[in-house]
Design a protein around this motif. Structure first.
Motif, PDB file in Angstrom:
ATOM      1  N   TYR A 193       0.782  -0.990   0.113  1.00  0.00           N
ATOM      2  CA  TYR A 193       0.022  -0.046   0.005  1.00  0.00           C
ATOM      3  C   TYR A 193       0.908   1.246   0.117  1.00  0.00           C
ATOM      4  N   ASP A 209       1.270   3.763   1.756  1.00  0.00           N
ATOM      5  CA  ASP A 209       1.918   4.304   3.097  1.00  0.00           C
ATOM      6  C   ASP A 209       3.002   3.195   3.739  1.00  0.00           C
ATOM      7  N   GLU A 223     -20.744   7.836   2.640  1.00  0.00           N
ATOM      8  CA  GLU A 223     -19.318   7.783   2.705  1.00  0.00           C
ATOM      9  C   GLU A 223     -18.826   6.483   2.232  1.00  0.00           C
ATOM     10  N   HIS A 224     -17.731   6.370   1.246  1.00  0.00           N
ATOM     11  CA  HIS A 224     -17.329   5.158   1.074  1.00  0.00           C
ATOM     12  C   HIS A 224     -16.688   4.179   2.255  1.00  0.00           C
ATOM     13  N   ALA A 225     -16.077   5.120   3.304  1.00  0.00           N
ATOM     14  CA  ALA A 225     -15.456   4.482   4.307  1.00  0.00           C
ATOM     15  C   ALA A 225     -14.306   3.157   4.190  1.00  0.00           C
ATOM     16  N   THR A 259     -11.218   1.236   4.540  1.00  0.00           N
ATOM     17  CA  THR A 259     -10.380   1.105   5.787  1.00  0.00           C
ATOM     18  C   THR A 259      -8.857   1.743   5.614  1.00  0.00           C
ATOM     19  N   GLU A 260      -8.499   1.812   4.363  1.00  0.00           N
ATOM     20  CA  GLU A 260      -7.393   2.705   4.086  1.00  0.00           C
ATOM     21  C   GLU A 260      -8.052   4.129   3.792  1.00  0.00           C
ATOM     22  N   THR A 261      -7.168   4.970   4.424  1.00  0.00           N
ATOM     23  CA  THR A 261      -7.754   6.481   3.953  1.00  0.00           C
ATOM     24  C   THR A 261      -6.815   7.094   2.668  1.00  0.00           C
ATOM     25  N   VAL A 279      -4.737  -0.863  -3.433  1.00  0.00           N
ATOM     26  CA  VAL A 279      -5.809   0.092  -2.935  1.00  0.00           C
ATOM     27  C   VAL A 279      -6.419  -0.564  -1.865  1.00  0.00           C
ATOM     28  N   GLY A 280      -6.353  -0.073  -0.677  1.00  0.00           N
ATOM     29  CA  GLY A 280      -7.026  -0.333   0.595  1.00  0.00           C
ATOM     30  C   GLY A 280      -8.635  -0.059   0.758  1.00  0.00           C
ATOM     31  N   GLY A 281      -9.374  -0.468  -0.593  1.00  0.00           N
ATOM     32  CA  GLY A 281     -10.636  -0.187  -0.399  1.00  0.00           C
ATOM     33  C   GLY A 281     -10.966   1.361  -1.008  1.00  0.00           C
ATOM     34  N   PHE A 298     -14.130   1.974  -3.889  1.00  0.00           N
ATOM     35  CA  PHE A 298     -15.385   1.990  -4.004  1.00  0.00           C
ATOM     36  C   PHE A 298     -15.852   3.361  -4.739  1.00  0.00           C
ATOM     37  N   GLY A 350      -6.475  11.582   7.848  1.00  0.00           N
ATOM     38  CA  GLY A 350      -6.930  10.850   8.861  1.00  0.00           C
ATOM     39  C   GLY A 350      -8.333  10.494   8.671  1.00  0.00           C
ATOM     40  N   ARG A 351      -8.660   9.678   9.857  1.00  0.00           N
ATOM     41  CA  ARG A 351      -9.854   8.925   9.583  1.00  0.00           C
ATOM     42  C   ARG A 351     -11.141  10.186   9.494  1.00  0.00           C
ATOM     43  N   GLU A 352     -11.009  11.226  10.464  1.00  0.00           N
ATOM     44  CA  GLU A 352     -11.880  12.279  10.437  1.00  0.00           C
ATOM     45  C   GLU A 352     -11.931  12.887   9.152  1.00  0.00           C
TER      46      GLU A 352
END
Lengths: 159, 530
Positions: B39, B41, B207-209, B211-213, B260-262, B264, B292-294
């Motif tokens: 990935y 990162d 939101e696709h959300a 797991t990898e941002t 790609v970590g997800g 969509f 970041g996740r937020e």
């Protein structure tokens, strides 16, 4: 900023690093030790993709202060293979199409390993419970649950 | 004569592919189960710096003053990047295929149009030092009235979200404020239908959300190029977008992605690469810019919200005789891909049914919400939700079984679709029959005997008379251009002719055999292109 010396077992090997105060275990593993198998997903303990075992117990490395693992044993996905041979769980995940994008897979495998280490023949409900802290957004959970059950009845039973 | 010794590789790949019905292992599975899939990162580079952005605290505000002096002196800060540092600080993603005007800056210039819009970027030695510097940036906002609702945004006097589109709608073919579909006379058919049902449907942003941002790492390479590790779903698209924004030839970049970590759909917007590369250009060091996740959940682009009104006319015998649809696609503050979503939305009308009178208006609307983007069938998903809810309600209204009601109205081979193309390879009837069988849902014998291949065409192939509408067309605004547009518009699409009451000429002959890279269908322009 003053750094703290930190020594612990990483997948069976003694490692020593210097960390800033407040560094979490995920950052220590990835950036200071170079073990990229635990992943960052949320940094809030919500997704489970950073899961590791500390003294055999499942923990979220993003919420664990690095300094708290001094003298303890940390196990990541990088350490579960036996040399070139896949762990039965890894084999079962591969055979059961239990990974799609692969990003949640390290955390899923560690959560599953924590389960099988203490309960080699879990029920389906126990598998669901064991991975309930891990979010998968692609494959769906069925193949993952099936893979854990297959590893339990197959590789594990024979091992 | 040199000859390739193919016999050496003869066992490597069987050209007689017989893969259907057999399980085939993914190529990347071993990497996934061993945690070694690369990935973006997972690349740790010597001397890597970290980029974070200052995001707007307001949904709509003028930027009076941006004071970065204290942030520049903050511990560990290597560079503060402002809007004026971005070589071409205005872009729209689909400009690469000459669709739409540049409407979105990489860093906000005079105003912000959604909460969380990037204003200033800070490159520092560590993420923590970047965050500390962000807290020291002082921004003087003048809040402006904001609009968050698609229909409010179209009312006279609504706040203008994006000055590039002063009517708050995307402009199609440089003229039209909507995608419009006219087939037959829906108003007349509604007036004579036994029942009329009008309903309102709505879908929220989603939101696709992954797991990898979203994120990327850019590093100066030897020979003046830049290596870019990225989470993008659209690698070559992203290369070209970065070349345009940074005003350099695209071969300046060596993009590495594919793991790609997800995604969509949430990783096609080239969200991080331009600023990340710019950071590397300005500091000469590797730079990492990760959401970041937020940020991912709050400011990463979602599936756009839609509001849909459907008014149907149905006869007592169950035939739907008219469908009138008005739909609003919420693009948020910028176009991104929503212009295309509205095209798909209109192209999907009236669903997989043969309805002789169809009237569709689909708007791509700008609001002060987070810009929307692609997500799994975007433009079609919400419309299908609305249409199928409507079909259930109509079946109930005429006292028919919902499955049989769908079979009765399903399109069949040879029927004329509302877009004046003949329906081919249709299979809705068979689909419903199989679904009914699997669900042990009783169908009457006559509906079990119906087929997509029978009873289509004939009168169902007719293009019904479509009345002309008077168009008060606004003068076409001049297409905004950047010097990036190297080969402007010799082949520009002309606006389509107004709906005509005469049947169109027959479609061009199909190519005799499929050939790779030959004529393709452009779903954006609705034309065939080379």
């Amino acid at each position: 900023m003053a750094k703290t010396a930190l020594q612990f077992q990483h997948n069976g090997h003694e490692v020593a690093i210097f960390v800033d105060g407040g560094t979490n275990l995920l950052v220590a593993l990835r950036e200071l030790i170079g073990d990229m198998t635990p992943k960052f997903g949320c940094g809030q303990g919500g997704c489970g993709t950073c899961s590791v075992l500390i003294d055999g117990e499942l923990h979220l490395s993003c919420l664990t202060l690095a300094e708290t693992v001094a003298g303890r044993s940390v196990e990541t996905l990088d350490g579960i293979k036996d040399g070139p041979n896949l762990h039965p769980l890894q084999r079962a995940f591969a055979d059961s199409f239990a990974a799609q994008c692969g990003y949640c897979t390290p955390g899923m495998l560690m959560a599953a390993k924590a389960l099988l280490d203490r309960n080699p023949q879990p029920s389906r409900a126990e598998v669901v419970e064991a991975i309930s802290g891990n979010i998968c957004r692609c494959t769906g959970y069925e193949p993952i649950i099936n893979a854990v059950l297959a590893a339990a009845s197959g590789g594990r039973a024979r091992a | 004569m040199l000859e390739l010794r193919k016999d050496i590789f003869a066992d490597e790949r069987d050209d007689n592919l017989k893969e259907i019905g057999k399980g085939t292992q993914r190529q990347d599975m071993l990497g996934h189960v061993t945690g070694t899939s690369p990935y973006f990162d997972d690349h740790k580079l010597q001397g890597m710096l970290h980029l974070k952005v200052v995001r707007s605290a307001h949904a709509h505000a003028r930027l009076r003053r941006i004071d970065t002096s204290e942030a520049e002196r903050s511990q560990g800060v290597r560079r503060v990047i402002r809007a004026s540092d971005v070589p071409r600080n205005l872009n729209t993603l689909l400009s690469l295929i000459n669709f739409g005007k540049d409407d979105e800056p990489s860093l906000a210039v005079d105003k912000v149009r959604y909460q969380g819009e990037p204003i200033v970027a800070i490159v520092a030695d560590s993420p923590r030092e970047a965050f500390e510097a962000i807290a020291k940036v002082k921004i003087d906002y003048e809040p402006l009235p904001a609009v968050f609702d698609v229909e409010e945004a179209l009312k006279p006097g609504a706040p203008v979200v994006n000055e590039v589109y002063p009517k708050n709608t995307f402009t199609y073919h440089e003229t039209y404020d909507r995608q419009q579909l006219r087939f037959g006379d829906a108003d007349r058919a509604l007036a004579t239908a036994d029942h009329v049902l009008e309903q309102r449907y709505q879908m929220s942003p989603i939101e696709h959300a992954p797991t990898e941002t979203n994120g990327s790492i850019a590093a100066p390479d030897t020979n003046g190029r830049y290596i870019v590790y990225t989470s993008t779903q659209a690698l070559f698209f992203s290369v070209d977008t970065c070349a345009k924004i940074l005003d350099v030839p695209s071969n300046t970049f060596h993009f590495i992605g594919g793991t790609v970590g997800g995604g969509f759909g949430g990783k096609v917007d080239t969200l991080t690469e331009p600023l990340c590369i710019l950071g590397a250009m300005l500091t000469g060091r590797p730079v990492r810019y990760v959401f970041g996740r937020e940020e991912e959940m709050q400011y990463g682009p979602p599936r756009g919200a839609e509001r849909i009104y459907i008014k149907d006319g149905v006869m007592r015998d169950g035939r739907v005789v008219a469908r009138k649809v008005r739909a609003y696609f919420d693009s948020g503050a910028y176009t991104r891909l929503s212009s295309y979503a509205a095209v798909k939305c209109a192209a999907h009308l009236p669903g997989p049914y043969t309805i002789p009178n169809v009237h569709g208006d689909v708007y791509c609307v700008f609001t002060n919400r987070t810009p929307a983007t692609a997500m799994r069938g975007f433009g079609v998903t919400a419309m299908d939700f609305a249409i199928e809810c409507q079909m259930d309600k109509l079946a109930h209204l005429v006292g028919m079984d919902p499955m049989e009601f769908r079979i009765l109205n399903a399109y069949r081979d040879g029927d004329m679709k509302a877009h004046r193309r003949e329906a081919k390879n249709t299979a809705l009837i068979e689909c419903v029959q199989v679904a009914a069988e699997k669900a042990k849902w009783p169908l009457r014998e006559e509906f079990k005997q119906m087929s997509s291949r029978k009873d289509g065409g004939g009168i169902r192939a007719a293009v019904t008379l479509t009345p002309r509408e008077s168009h008060a067309l606004a003068a076409a605004p001049a297409q905004q251009r950047t010097t990036y547009d190297r080969a402007p518009a010799a082949t520009r699409e002309s606006p389509p002719p107004p709906p005509s009451s005469t049947p169109p000429s027959p479609p061009p002959p199909r190519p005799t055999a499929p050939s790779h890279g030959a004529t393709r269908f452009s779903s954006v322009f609705g034309t065939r292109r080379r």
